[in-house]
Design a protein around this motif. Sequence first.
Motif, PDB file in Angstrom:
ATOM      1  N   VAL A 165     -63.427   1.657 -24.869  1.00 19.79           N
ATOM      2  CA  VAL A 165     -64.063   0.395 -24.469  1.00 19.79           C
ATOM      3  C   VAL A 165     -63.290  -0.254 -23.315  1.00 19.79           C
ATOM      4  O   VAL A 165     -63.899  -0.759 -22.355  1.00 19.79           O
ATOM      5  CB  VAL A 165     -64.161  -0.558 -25.677  1.00 19.79           C
ATOM      6  N   PHE A 166     -61.974  -0.247 -23.396  1.00 23.98           N
ATOM      7  CA  PHE A 166     -61.155  -0.779 -22.304  1.00 23.98           C
ATOM      8  C   PHE A 166     -61.498  -0.080 -20.982  1.00 23.98           C
ATOM      9  O   PHE A 166     -61.672  -0.722 -19.937  1.00 23.98           O
ATOM     10  CB  PHE A 166     -59.668  -0.631 -22.660  1.00 23.98           C
ATOM     11  N   LEU A 167     -61.635   1.235 -21.014  1.00 28.21           N
ATOM     12  CA  LEU A 167     -61.923   1.999 -19.802  1.00 28.21           C
ATOM     13  C   LEU A 167     -63.331   1.732 -19.271  1.00 28.21           C
ATOM     14  O   LEU A 167     -63.580   1.830 -18.065  1.00 28.21           O
ATOM     15  CB  LEU A 167     -61.720   3.490 -20.055  1.00 28.21           C
ATOM     16  N   GLU A 168     -64.255   1.348 -20.161  1.00 29.35           N
ATOM     17  CA  GLU A 168     -65.582   0.934 -19.700  1.00 29.35           C
ATOM     18  C   GLU A 168     -65.483  -0.289 -18.789  1.00 29.35           C
ATOM     19  O   GLU A 168     -66.232  -0.431 -17.821  1.00 29.35           O
ATOM     20  CB  GLU A 168     -66.492   0.634 -20.896  1.00 29.35           C
ATOM     21  N   GLY A 169     -64.542  -1.179 -19.095  1.00 29.07           N
ATOM     22  CA  GLY A 169     -64.320  -2.360 -18.250  1.00 29.07           C
ATOM     23  C   GLY A 169     -63.808  -1.976 -16.875  1.00 29.07           C
ATOM     24  O   GLY A 169     -64.230  -2.537 -15.857  1.00 29.07           O
ATOM     25  N   VAL A 170     -62.901  -1.002 -16.829  1.00 34.32           N
ATOM     26  CA  VAL A 170     -62.388  -0.510 -15.541  1.00 34.32           C
ATOM     27  C   VAL A 170     -63.526   0.072 -14.715  1.00 34.32           C
ATOM     28  O   VAL A 170     -63.671  -0.213 -13.516  1.00 34.32           O
ATOM     29  CB  VAL A 170     -61.285   0.545 -15.757  1.00 34.32           C
ATOM     30  N   LYS A 171     -64.349   0.914 -15.343  1.00 35.31           N
ATOM     31  CA  LYS A 171     -65.464   1.552 -14.645  1.00 35.31           C
ATOM     32  C   LYS A 171     -66.462   0.515 -14.132  1.00 35.31           C
ATOM     33  O   LYS A 171     -66.943   0.609 -12.991  1.00 35.31           O
ATOM     34  CB  LYS A 171     -66.173   2.532 -15.584  1.00 35.31           C
ATOM     35  N   ALA A 172     -66.765  -0.481 -14.958  1.00 34.44           N
ATOM     36  CA  ALA A 172     -67.732  -1.507 -14.566  1.00 34.44           C
ATOM     37  C   ALA A 172     -67.229  -2.294 -13.359  1.00 34.44           C
ATOM     38  O   ALA A 172     -68.004  -2.593 -12.430  1.00 34.44           O
ATOM     39  CB  ALA A 172     -68.003  -2.442 -15.740  1.00 34.44           C
ATOM     40  N   ALA A 173     -65.948  -2.623 -13.350  1.00 29.95           N
ATOM     41  CA  ALA A 173     -65.376  -3.353 -12.216  1.00 29.95           C
ATOM     42  C   ALA A 173     -65.434  -2.519 -10.937  1.00 29.95           C
ATOM     43  O   ALA A 173     -65.823  -3.008  -9.869  1.00 29.95           O
ATOM     44  CB  ALA A 173     -63.932  -3.742 -12.532  1.00 29.95           C
ATOM     45  N   LEU A 174     -65.087  -1.269 -11.054  1.00 30.90           N
ATOM     46  CA  LEU A 174     -65.031  -0.380  -9.889  1.00 30.90           C
ATOM     47  C   LEU A 174     -66.408  -0.160  -9.268  1.00 30.90           C
ATOM     48  O   LEU A 174     -66.574  -0.183  -8.042  1.00 30.90           O
ATOM     49  CB  LEU A 174     -64.405   0.952 -10.310  1.00 30.90           C
ATOM     50  N   THR A 175     -67.411   0.017 -10.116  1.00 33.20           N
ATOM     51  CA  THR A 175     -68.747   0.386  -9.618  1.00 33.20           C
ATOM     52  C   THR A 175     -69.620  -0.823  -9.287  1.00 33.20           C
ATOM     53  O   THR A 175     -70.753  -0.657  -8.820  1.00 33.20           O
ATOM     54  CB  THR A 175     -69.471   1.284 -10.637  1.00 33.20           C
ATOM     55  N   ALA A 176     -69.108  -2.043  -9.501  1.00 36.24           N
ATOM     56  CA  ALA A 176     -69.885  -3.250  -9.179  1.00 36.24           C
ATOM     57  C   ALA A 176     -69.828  -3.590  -7.686  1.00 36.24           C
ATOM     58  O   ALA A 176     -70.584  -4.434  -7.214  1.00 36.24           O
ATOM     59  CB  ALA A 176     -69.376  -4.433 -10.000  1.00 36.24           C
ATOM     60  N   ASP A 177     -68.954  -2.936  -6.953  1.00 40.85           N
ATOM     61  CA  ASP A 177     -68.815  -3.173  -5.516  1.00 40.85           C
ATOM     62  C   ASP A 177     -70.125  -2.814  -4.800  1.00 40.85           C
ATOM     63  O   ASP A 177     -70.708  -1.756  -5.036  1.00 40.85           O
ATOM     64  CB  ASP A 177     -67.666  -2.313  -4.971  1.00 40.85           C
TER      65      ASP A 177
END
Length: 339
Positions: A165-177
């Motif tokens: 779940v923590f890594l889902e947050g990283v992915k979401a931040a990265l791909t929101a650009d």
Amino acid sequence: MALDYEVYDLGNVALQRGATIRDCKMAYKTYGTLNPGQDNVIVYPTWFSGQHYENEWLIGAGKALDPTKYFIIIPNMLCNGLSSSPSNTPEPYNGPRFPQVTIYDNVRAQHRLLTEKFGIKRIRMVAGWSMAGLQAFHWGALYPDMVDVLAPFCGAARCSRHNFVFLEGVKAALTADAVWMEGWYTDKPARGLRAAARVFAGWGLSQSFYREQLDAKALGFSSLEDFLVGFWEGIILPRDANNLLAMLWTWQNGDISDNEIYKGDFKAALRAIKAKTYIMPSKTDLYFTPEDSEIEAANMPNAKFIPIPSVWGHFAGGPGLNPEDGAFLDSKLKELLAS
């Protein structure tokens, strides 16, 4: 510019999830000399986004990983930018089209490097921090008769649900650009990389680390914002975004039992590890928690649970930020190698 590493050609590598990396390359670096008996081998894989030179802080004369005594091999993980990765693979499997790679795939490829290139039949130790700890556990489970001792530090035998779940947050931040373009970016998605770095910042170090203001007192940053930019954004910004996402998938799907040998039976995979093992979580790690490590140790026949008494969270295991943690780790690795 001369490379400080070598590349092993693996040919076409069929992956666990069904795709194939054609003309697959594994970058690696060796330290020391393989002795005539070939019994002085240490395998020391790379961590999430890390490359071999970022492992070197733990290697040196007089240290546990002493190149005057041991033949140390650092294989670079697939997707890390040196071995075959989204960033260096030609079309049509470039960028976001790069196949999904598991830790199982990585360790199988590393086994080929050791056996085919060097003729190695026995490994004295497999050691590693974070995702390299995932690889160490895989070595023990996949090749139980080949490895003498294991030392996963601040790592785990599988990615926990909370870690996922923590890594889902990283992915979401990265791909929101906005320039992300589903991975087909032409400009670096710097805003996404900076955002991902700030997600990591809340997880990589403990609450006590921040309470004690060690970002200033130990690392010399002038303010919390200076630390978030200079340290965390400084780590993530130079990395390729597609490489990071590919490795996040590898991390999230890391599990020593997810293969045809163990068929999802996690405890059976742990029981199969014969190597004497020191499982060394950081007492304050928020990624790979001591509770998970205790469960692993309890289900292994020859494992010892040795938490690192540190407030540096996940970064107690690397890359050499806190000398006290480094000394603790080095002493335990020496103890394990001497056993």
